[in-house]
Every structure is written in structure tokens, then in C-alpha cells.
Design an enzyme around this catalytic site. Structure first.
Site, PDB file in Angstrom:
ATOM      1  N   ASP A  42       0.812  -1.219   0.000  1.00  0.00           N
ATOM      2  CA  ASP A  42       0.000   0.000   0.000  1.00  0.00           C
ATOM      3  C   ASP A  42       0.847   1.271   0.000  1.00  0.00           C
ATOM      4  O   ASP A  42       2.000   1.263   0.425  1.00  0.00           O
ATOM      5  CB  ASP A  42      -0.878   0.049   1.260  1.00  0.00           C
ATOM      6  CG  ASP A  42      -2.007  -0.961   1.226  1.00  0.00           C
ATOM      7  OD1 ASP A  42      -2.000  -1.852   0.357  1.00  0.00           O
ATOM      8  OD2 ASP A  42      -2.902  -0.851   2.085  1.00  0.00           O
ATOM      9  N   HIS A 187       3.693  -2.342   3.008  1.00  0.00           N
ATOM     10  CA  HIS A 187       3.672  -1.016   2.398  1.00  0.00           C
ATOM     11  C   HIS A 187       4.892  -0.839   1.493  1.00  0.00           C
ATOM     12  O   HIS A 187       5.998  -1.213   1.886  1.00  0.00           O
ATOM     13  CB  HIS A 187       3.651   0.065   3.478  1.00  0.00           C
ATOM     14  CG  HIS A 187       2.371   0.065   4.254  1.00  0.00           C
ATOM     15  ND1 HIS A 187       2.124  -0.820   5.273  1.00  0.00           N
ATOM     16  CD2 HIS A 187       1.246   0.815   4.116  1.00  0.00           C
ATOM     17  CE1 HIS A 187       0.889  -0.620   5.736  1.00  0.00           C
ATOM     18  NE2 HIS A 187       0.334   0.369   5.061  1.00  0.00           N
TER      19      HIS A 187
HETATM   20 ZN   LIG Z   1      -2.606   3.109   3.211  1.00  0.00          ZN
END
Ligand SMILES: [Zn+2]
Length: 225
Positions: A42, A187
């Protein structure tokens, strides 16, 4: 007739997403009897952190799903194009990573549509998956997502890489908690130094050795990419 409906119902139930919150319209993981899992990344694309992760995935021949922020897709379009060209799935993660439970219906729609427009402009692809920032779900978000035929995707294993958890702790957590059907949250942008690449270098060989197969989220849930 009744018997057929019951069989149909069981088939539908078996194919249903596992929902941690009780919401049936959000995918957290997938009921499957094999060892397929989906790695998700992400908050990118990011000009240095994303390519580092792409290098590792390429090394192992693994496809993952990247939930992209529209603003970053605009700033780092070449990086987004690289992710897409390497065969990874692209999902929508809103335009600005705003809290979509407080944005109001019109605000939610703008966040989704603007990200979709910027992604489409750069790679001519329309995402089918939407991950709400922070995994925060609200009625307006669910309505806007459903009107646009997005599947809402959260996760079942949080690596806590965003909190700068040390790589060996992340790896230990993932290796001991992952099972078939899991959607794992990483992430490809973490402020400051990211523990993610070092964690991946432990996690991927570890899971491969246990017989896991890495697929995109759409492959995991049997949806069209
Ligand atoms: Zn996020």
C-alpha cells in the site's frame, strides 16, 4: 427443488469471503483449501522504495497487488508503469489517503474517482479492487464502491511495517500466522527507513519452503483482473 437450493446455498457459502467484521461485502481473506496467499503493498508508488520491492518480487518470480494512492500515481507515474509492466495487479487506495469515513458521500466518490482517473491516465487500466485508507469502512464508502463495481479488500495479516517494526519481528509474525487464503498487508512506502525489503527477504523464501504459492488478490478470490 429445495434440495437444489440448499446445494446452491452451500456452494455460495463456501465461496464467500471470510469477514472479520461481519460485513459480507468486504474481503479480508479467502476460504481456500490450498496454500495460495496474496502479498499486498500500500501507499505507493514511491520512486525508491517501490523499485526495491519490485526487484525482490522479480527475483522470486512472484506477482503481488499494489494499492496505489492517486496523488503518488500522478507524481511517480513511471514507477506505477513499472509495477504494472511487471505483471502486478493495481488496486485503488484513494486519491489522497484521506479518512473516507469522514469524507461524506461526495468526498468518498471524489477520492475514488480521482485516483481511478490518474491511474487510468498513466497505465490505461481501471482497477477493480479498492482498499480503504487505514482499512476504515463506512456506509458511504461501501455504497460508492458497490456503485462502481469495486471489491473492497482489507487484509488478514498486518505486518506492522508501517510502524517500523524490525524486519525479523515482521518475518516471525508473518511466518507463524500465515495460512492459505490470507491477504498480507505490507507497504511500498513507509516514512523514513523501510523495514519491508529486509523482511521480505526472510518471509518469501520461508513461505516458499512451506509450499505457499503467491497470487494476486483477484487470482485469490477468483475475480477478473
Ligand atoms: Zn494506506
Amino acid at each position: 427443488m429445495r434440495k437444489i437450493s440448499l446445494i446452491l446455498l452451500s456452494v455460495l457459502l463456501l465461496a464467500a469471503p471470510v469477514s472479520a467484521s461481519g460485513r459480507e461485502d468486504v474481503v479480508y481473506s479467502w476460504n481456500c483449501s490450498d496454500k495460495r496467499i496474496a502479498l499486498t503493498f500500500d501507499d505507493g508508488p514511491h520512486p525508491t522504495q517501490t523499485p526495491e520491492i519490485l526487484d525482490i518480487l522479480r527475483e522470486y518470480g512472484i506477482r503481488a497487488t499494489f494499492f496505489v494512492i492517486g496523488q503518488n500515481a500522478e507524481w511517480y507515474g513511471d514507477c506505477l508503469a513499472m509495477v504494472y509492466a511487471e505483471g502486478h495487479e493495481i488496486g485503488n487506495h484513494s486519491f489522497s489517503h484521506a479518512n473516507l469515513t469522514e469524507a461524506g458521500y461526495d468526498g468518498v466518490c471524489r477520492e475514488i474517482d480521482e485516483a481511478e482517473r490518474l491511474i487510468g491516465e498513466r497505465i490505461e487500466y481501471r482497477p477493480h479492487l479498492l482498499r480503504p485508507p487505514g482499512g476504515q469502512l463506512g456506509e458511504e464508502l461501501c455504497r460508492a464502491a458497490s456503485e462502481r463495481d469495486y471489491t473492497l479488500v482489507c487484509w488478514s495479516v498486518d505486518t506492522l511495517d508501517w510502524a517500523h517494526t524490525p524486519p525479523d519481528v515482521i518475518a516471525q509474525n508473518v511466518l507463524s500466522n500465515t495460512e492459505g487464503g490470507d491477504i498480507i498487508l505490507f507497504h511500498d512506502y513507509v516514512s523514513g527507513e523501510s523495514p519491508t525489503p529486509a523482511a521480505l527477504r526472510i518471509i518469501i523464501p520461508g513461505l516458499l519452503a512451506e509450499g505457499y504459492e503467491f497470487v494476486t488478490v483477484s487470482e485469490l478470490i477468483g475475480a477478473e483482473e
